[in-house]
Each structure stands twice: as structure tokens, then as C-alpha cells.
Enzyme design. Structure first.
Site, PDB file in Angstrom:
ATOM      1  N   SER A 126      -3.045  67.583  68.878  1.00  0.00           N
ATOM      2  CA  SER A 126      -3.418  68.914  69.036  1.00  0.00           C
ATOM      3  C   SER A 126      -4.263  69.075  70.479  1.00  0.00           C
ATOM      4  CB  SER A 126      -4.284  69.593  67.900  1.00  0.00           C
ATOM      5  OG  SER A 126      -4.265  70.988  67.745  1.00  0.00           O
ATOM      6  N   HIS A 279       1.076  70.542  61.006  1.00  0.00           N
ATOM      7  CA  HIS A 279       0.393  70.196  62.004  1.00  0.00           C
ATOM      8  C   HIS A 279      -0.352  68.969  61.614  1.00  0.00           C
ATOM      9  CE1 HIS A 279      -1.341  70.934  65.708  1.00  0.00           C
ATOM     10  NE2 HIS A 279      -2.607  71.260  65.670  1.00  0.00           N
TER      11      HIS A 279
END
Length: 299
Positions: A126, A279
Site C-alpha cells: 500500500s 487490499h
């Protein structure tokens, strides 16, 4: 139950329990090394295993504990796994400034330089992947052997006339407003898409608590850094083998806006797309990710 209790009891599979509770014989003496950024901020780090050095850079608003399942696995497969807490996160100092992307890249440089790493493999998730890209753009690849960008929020997620990929700045400002008014509500509202339906409640609680322990001003400042830096100019400077791992169900960093843009901008990079992965694929798809990382490291 606090975060440490969850890690060492609720989620204590053998190798992770060993990672959390191991005595002095299991810990590297180098773990006591004090890492200081250029402005004196002290950065906490974990240092496990022997062999090829791998530096893990954490996600936005998460600490180095997020990498527990990668460190526990890969440190037993011939790799020295180093994970550090970004300033303001985990056990690192919490300064009132220094959250710009350039400073965060310099903090990563401080980790690499202080530990005197050579041919390091950099792994970022991320925002951590964005910091890896900025580190290379700012400091070069003299000390880097390879890079792995996992569900990375980059190269630029703000929509502009020359960047149709991303969301308008007004959207990001609205998100910042939600952080500033009720961060716990935002966290809980966005918990489900981060995981899969099969993810255990304990795993969700472990990572959610890490997120909630990050000071709100730090979370806001780090997000501003992420949306405030266009990393497209850094991509051509990444001249080392690069693995890009992304899920096609990533709601936080949609594949078409991030993973595919990175693959298009980094010459010779390899893009691996995990079907159905969100994610949080570092826990939801940990076995697949760990094996893909090991294969990439050893290639």
C-alpha cells in the site's frame, strides 16, 4: 484484549508465537541497533533471520507487526527479514512533522544505511510500496537488489488533466474529513472490503486494532503525503527486477488505477494478479504471497 494479546494468543500459530515470544537466542543482536532519521526521530525495527536482507515497509496506518506472517515464514527460508515502524506508527517516535513522502523515503534510507545493508530486497504494501518507489527515485538503487510492490497505492491516485486514473481531489478531501471527524467509524465502515468473507474475526480484530492505535493526526498527515506526491517520474528510475502483486478485488487501490499503472511505468516489471484478492492480501492470501515472494527473491 490488547493487540499484543491477540498476536500471541488469539492468532498464535506456532511460528508466529515463536516470533512474538522468542527469547534472546532467537533474536538478532543487531535488533538492538538504534535507527535515527536525519531529524533525530527514532525508528523501531524488527530484525529476524539470517541471509539475504529483505526490508518490509508497512501499509498506511499499520505498524511493522502487519508483516508477522511474512517474517515468520521467510526468515526460516534463508532471509534476514527487517520490518520497521514508520515515524508516528507502532513503537517509533511520534513527531509533529516529517510526514512528507520525501522525508519518509529518507527514513527508509536511514534504515538501510544504519543497518549497512547491501543488495537489499525492498517489499512495500500500500503506502509502503509508494515509499519504496520514492526511495528509489530519491536515493537510487545502489543498495537495492530487487523490489516487490504489494497492493501499492501508486503512482498517483489524484485525477488531474494529465492523469485520468484516480479520484478527484474533492473525493480525497472528503475522506480526510471522515478521518478528522470519526476515524473509528471510517475504519469499521471500511473493514469488510479489506478482507475476504473467510477471514477470521480474530485476524480482522488484530489488524483493525493496529489501525486504531495509529494517532489520528498521523493517519491524516500520512494520507496527505500519499495523495500529495506524484510518483510517475520515479517509475523509470526503478531499474531493478520488480514484482508487482495486486488483487482484482482491491477496493482501496483498484488494479486499473495502481497495479496496472505501475506495471506500465516500470520497465521489465512482472505483474501478478490474484483473483478475488482484496487490499489485505498479505493475510487473506498469505501462503500464495509468501511463496511468490520467496520465488521472486531466489530467482
Amino acid at each position: 484484549m490488547n493487540r499484543r494479546d491477540i498476536l500471541t494468543s488469539g492468532l498464535a500459530a506456532g511460528s508466529v508465537a515463536a516470533l512474538a515470544q522468542a527469547g534472546p537466542a532467537a533474536a538478532r543482536p543487531k535488533g538492538a541497533t538504534v535507527i535515527q532519521a536525519k531529524d533525530g526521530v527514532r525508528l523501531f525495527h524488527r530484525d529476524w533471520g539470517e541471509g539475504q536482507p529483505v526490508v518490509f515497509v508497512s501499509s498506511w496506518a499499520l505498524s511493522s507487526e502487519m508483516w508477522a506472517y511474512q517474517v515468520a515464514d521467510l526468515s526460516e527460508r534463508g532471509f534476514r527479514c527487517i520490518a520497521f515502524d514508520r515515524r508516528g506508527h507502532g513503537r517509533s517516535d511520534v513527531p509533529g512533522k516529517g510526514y512528507e513522502m520525501d522525508t519518509l523515503a529518507d527514513d527508509l534510507a536511514a534504515v538501510i544505511d544504519t543497518l549497512d545493508l547491501k543488495d537489499a530486497i525492498l517489499v512495500g504494501h500500500s503506502m509502503g510500496g509508494a515509499e519504496v518507489a520514492r526511495y528509489i527515485g530519491r536515493h537510487g538503487t545502489a543498495k537495492v537488489k530487487k523490489a516487490a510492490l504489494v497492493a501499492t497505492v501508486a503512482p498517483y491516485i489524484v485525477q488531474t488533466p494529465d492523469n485520468p486514473y484516480g479520484a478527484p481531489m474533492a473525493f480525497h478531501q472528503n475522506t480526510l474529513g471522515q478521518y478528522a471527524s470519526d476515524f473509528p467509524k471510517w475504519v469499521m465502515d471500511n473493514q469488510a472490503p479489506f478482507f475476504t468473507p473467510e477471514t477470521s474475526p480474530a485476524m480482522k480484530a488484530w489488524l483493525t486494532e493496529q489501525l486504531l492505535e495509529t494517532p489520528v493526526p498521523v493517519a491524516i498527515a500520512a494520507f496527505k503525503a500519499l495523495i500529495g506526491k506524484d510518483l510517475r517520474p520515479d517509475l523509470p528510475k526503478i531499474d531493478r527486477p520488480t514484482l508487482i502483486v495486486h488483487g482484482d478485488k482491491d477496493a482501496s487501490a483498484p488494479l486499473a488505477i495502481t497495479g496496472q499503472r505501475l506495471a506500465a511505468g516500470i520497465r521489465g516489471s512482472e505483474l501478478k494478479v490474484y483473483p478475488g484478492a482484496p487490499h489485505g492480501l498479505f493475510v487473506t492470501h498469505m501462503r500464495q504471497l509468501n511463496r511468490d515472494l520467496e520465488t521472486f527473491f531466489k530467482a
